[in-house]
Design an enzyme around this catalytic site. Structure first.
Site, PDB file in Angstrom:
ATOM      1  N   ARG A  51       2.390   2.382  -6.638  1.00 54.96           N
ATOM      2  CA  ARG A  51       2.552   3.236  -5.452  1.00 54.96           C
ATOM      3  C   ARG A  51       2.969   4.664  -5.806  1.00 54.96           C
ATOM      4  O   ARG A  51       2.377   5.618  -5.284  1.00 54.96           O
ATOM      5  CB  ARG A  51       3.538   2.594  -4.481  1.00 54.96           C
ATOM      6  CG  ARG A  51       2.966   1.376  -3.761  1.00 54.96           C
ATOM      7  CD  ARG A  51       3.991   0.739  -2.836  1.00 54.96           C
ATOM      8  NE  ARG A  51       5.142   0.261  -3.589  1.00 54.96           N
ATOM      9  CZ  ARG A  51       6.290  -0.157  -3.037  1.00 54.96           C
ATOM     10  NH1 ARG A  51       6.431  -0.109  -1.727  1.00 54.96           N
ATOM     11  NH2 ARG A  51       7.268  -0.592  -3.784  1.00 54.96           N
TER      12      ARG A  51
ATOM     13  N   ASN B 298       2.904  -1.741  -0.046  1.00 59.25           N
ATOM     14  CA  ASN B 298       2.567  -3.081  -0.528  1.00 59.25           C
ATOM     15  C   ASN B 298       2.391  -4.031   0.643  1.00 59.25           C
ATOM     16  O   ASN B 298       3.023  -3.868   1.695  1.00 59.25           O
ATOM     17  CB  ASN B 298       3.700  -3.645  -1.407  1.00 59.25           C
ATOM     18  CG  ASN B 298       3.740  -3.037  -2.784  1.00 59.25           C
ATOM     19  OD1 ASN B 298       2.780  -2.412  -3.230  1.00 59.25           O
ATOM     20  ND2 ASN B 298       4.853  -3.204  -3.471  1.00 59.25           N
TER      21      ASN B 298
END
EC number: 6.2.-.-
Length: 766
Positions: free
Chosen positions: A21, A39
């Site tokens: 990320r 996520n």
């Protein structure tokens, strides 16, 4: 002003807990894009918004600059209406009912963390639990996906302010590193010392973290045996250079000859024990940090018979430190360390300190424990370099869970339960296959509990409930019995059984995404045949749906059944009975005959004639045993595959000179061992090298009958490095399919079973 467009990306693979990320965050900032990333149970979802050229550049760069541990298995990209995002943000995980993201394996300590741990000015100086998104525990601490701290065994350790700041900073290497900790807020070591000879008398000692490591190291220098907690379980550790300490460990653990793995401080120490080429060095230093099988170094090689670490063979298994604690341990020790799994014979590796002290209290003198729970046990991986390629012999820490992407989506989730030895599980759902880490042999109640716990672990990870279960054909395999019990409780579940050696071939097909016809040479110890006999040296004409057995080894009897697999002399004696009368056998000057009393030979001859507890077998592993017995290398096995390793050692020491003549013939679909046996009966010299070369030539003869087909080589016998390196040049003009990420041994059976299932087939045998 140019119009903005937006796209949504759903990315699958190893994309959680690996810095993915913040990587997307930095990439979006580089190209001036806005949106978000988060996520979820399926992987990573991101929305990016900006000018078309910038979006295109973002997508091109996405796969080219991945974080070290990340892997993209699939990505869906869809254009959506622009929403007018003003920045790019990392959002909290999103929950859905669809769990399918890949779980990352545990990874060795990275160089950046090691440098910080060694820096006296760093706040994590000497911290035995230092980690970041590029290294450390993953699978061993996770309870379920998504991989967020509350779903791990780190949930019990609240972060201090400094760790929290790093955890929430997208520019930090520790952004959302779930095991993040420091000396102020993380796990702590515990040192347990046995206070008396009684097994159950233990007391824990307090002290600074470094002093506890020093205490454990001092005991090792004194020749004691200390259990040390690793990533996926405990190791039993002692000084590998202290023959008395190694002998004590063998005696206490009742492990008379099986080789021990050795952990070395660095490559210089490794080279004092083994010959290491560039490929082997790279494997030793890799982020997976497996145990690597290596040729012993001179002069160490000259003492292989009496070597306490790996007696009778020319190989040694070495590994480098892979946890912070291992590195800190070597600050106080400058000797190689035995580092073998902490378990009783045939039981799984122990992951809990209390169980360790109860079960192995009579083996160990102390325990270096810590209070970070190991949720999922995981053994060390084992590998070797063969013909310049990595061959995995045990797929576990650093490699598994192993996720393979399918080229289609399957309708019914499947569970393959593997074989009885070196067991693994394989799941298939949506468009992926997931292979579990090594579970081991299923010969004990504890092993079956571990098996069952691993099933539940993956059910929890993925909310997985199988609609199809695949198992081995053998009616007495514990994995099959488990499958039958599951079917009895869940009648709607389909249950299919597959022949063992066909599953070996299918596993290689799965790795190569192969479904068409191939010739599979599958050689191993034993497997239940479609005709009810014991197979083990098979040539199968097969595809992903069925097989035909087109060649095999001439069968012989296993005198004593299962006992014969541990006593090469019994199999060799049965072969002698095939060619000679009882009186001729008794008069023979042979190491095999000398290993019995005459009365024993007469009784076994009666059993051989009646076929009493003497099943027919066509096992290549047992042929290795026969050669080892008749040439006097070994009459009893201390562990599986010992005869093959001793033969390899013998083959590397002696040339093939004086071995002219045919040793094996191929007639009517059978590899006949009679010429070999007759030469040994006559007392002629046949070297191990010549025997292995004859095996390689027999493979070529079979392959020549099917010149247009690729050749699959699989089964535990192909762990024999000498054999594989002999046969590959002989097949240089053929397409040869070998295992790549999974082992050639029974650790691959589950993958083969599930490949048959996902290929949409309707029958397990021809």
């Amino acid at each position: 002003m140019r119009a903005k467009i937006a796209k949504t990306l759903r990315i699958r693979g190893i994309v959680q807990g690996v810095g993915f990320r913040p990587y997307l965050y930095r990439l979006a900032k580089r190209y001036g894009l806005n949106g978000f990333v988060r996520n979820d149970e399926r992987g990573v979802e991101t929305v990016i918004e900006g000018e078309a050229a910038a979006l295109e550049a973002f997508l091109q760069a996405l796969s080219a600059e991945l974080p070290p541990l990340a892997r993209i298995d699939g990505m869906e990209v869809h254009e959506i209406p622009a929403a007018g995002y003003e920045s790019f943000e990392i959002l909290s995980s999103h929950s859905s009912s669809d769990k399918s993201t890949a779980v990352s394996p545990d990874i060795a300590l990275c160089d950046a963390c090691l440098a910080e741990m060694r820096d006296p000015c760093n706040r994590r100086f000497g911290h035995p639990f230092i980690t970041c998104t590029d290294c450390g525990p993953r699978y061993s601490i996770i309870r379920t996906v998504p991989y967020d701290r509350p779903n791990t065994s780190m949930a019990r350790f609240p972060m201090c302010d400094k760790c929290r700041a790093e955890y929430e900073d997208p520019a930090s290497r520790r952004y959302h590193a779930q095991p993040i900790a420091c000396p102020e807020c993380g796990p702590v070591l515990q040192f347990w010392r046995k206070t008396g000879m009684e097994k159950g008398r233990w007391e824990v000692e307090d002290g600074e973290q470094g002093s506890l490591i020093e205490k454990a190291a001092k005991m090792i220098r004194e020749g004691k045996i200390v259990a040390v907690k690793g990533l996926g379980g405990f190791h039993l550790v002692c000084d590998a250079s202290n023959a008395e300490a190694v002998a004590a460990l063998r005696r206490r653990k009742r492990r008379p000859s099986k080789p021990f793995a050795v952990m070395v401080k660095d490559l210089a120490m490794a080279r004092s024990l083994a010959q290491i080429d560039a490929g082997e060095e790279a494997l030793l230093r890799s982020k997976e940090r497996p145990i690597v099988l290596l040729k012993k170094a001179d002069p160490y090689l000259s003492a292989i018979v009496d070597d306490p670490i790996a007696p009778g063979i020319d190989r040694i298994g070495l590994m480098l430190p892979y946890t912070p604690l291992h590195h800190l341990f070597f600050d106080f020790l400058d000797v190689p360390l035995i580092a073998t799994s902490a378990n009783l014979s045939d039981e799984p590796i122990i992951r809990e300190g209390k169980e360790l002290r109860e079960k192995l209290g009579g083996v160990i003198d102390a325990v270096l424990d810590h209070n970070r729970e190991i949720v999922n046990a995981c053994d060390d991986s084992v590998a070797q370099i063969v013909a310049g390629r990595v061959q995995w012999l045990r797929v576990a820490r650093g490699i598994a869970p192993l996720t393979l992407q399918l080229d289609k989506t399957i309708d019914k989730p499947m569970l393959a339960v593997g074989g009885n030895q070196k067991n693994t599980l394989a799941l298939a759902f949506e468009s992926k296959i997931v292979l579990s880490p090594h579970i081991g042999d299923l010969g004990t109640l504890e092993a079956m509990e571990y098996f069952d716990r691993t099933v539940k672990t993956f059910e929890r990870f993925y909310d997985f409930k199988p609609q199809i279960i695949l198992c081995d054909l053998h009616p007495r395999y514990e994995s099959r019995r488990w499958a039958e019990r599951y079917k009895a409780k869940n009648p709607s579940v389909e249950l299919h059984s597959l022949q063992h050696h066909y599953a070996h071939a299918l596993a290689v097909m799965a790795e190569h995404n192969w479904r068409s016809k191939a010739l599979a040479i599958v050689w191993d110890g034993t497997g239940y045949g479609s005709d009810g006999t014991i197979w083990g040296a098979e040539a199968l004409l097969c595809d992903a749906g069925s097989f035909d057995r087109v060649a095999s080894l001439r069968p012989f009897r296993l005198l004593g059944g299962e006992r014969a697999t541990r006593e090469p002399r019994r199999v060799a004696l049965a072969m002698l009975f095939e060619l000679l009368s009882l009186e001729e056998v008794l008069a023979l000057d042979s190491p095999t005959v000398a290993a019995f009393k005459p009365r024993e030979i007469r009784l076994l001859h009666q059993a051989w004639k009646r076929g009493a507890n003497a099943p027919l077998a066509s096992s290549m592993g047992r042929l290795f045993d026969v050669f080892a017995s008749l040439t006097g290398l070994c009459q009893h096995l201390g562990y599986e595959g010992e005869s093959g390793l001793r033969l390899e050692a013998e083959a590397t020491r002696k040339s093939m000179r004086g071995d002219a003549g045919e040793l094996l013939t191929l007639r009517e679909g059978q590899i006949d061992w009679e010429p070999l046996l007759k030469r040994l009966i006559r007392g002629e010299s046949v070297s191990a090298s010549a025997f292995i070369h004859a095996l390689a030539e027999s493979i070529v003869k079979i392959a020549e009958r099917y010149p247009d087909l690729p050749v699959i080589l699989s089964g535990g016998v192909f762990q024999n490095k000498t054999l594989l390196e002999r046969v590959l040049p002989l097949l240089k003009n053929r397409e040869v399919l070998l295992p790549r990420q999974v082992a050639p041994n029974d650790g691959a059976i589950a993958l083969g079973q599930v490949w048959w299932g996902v290929s949409g087939c309707g029958a397990s045998t021809p």
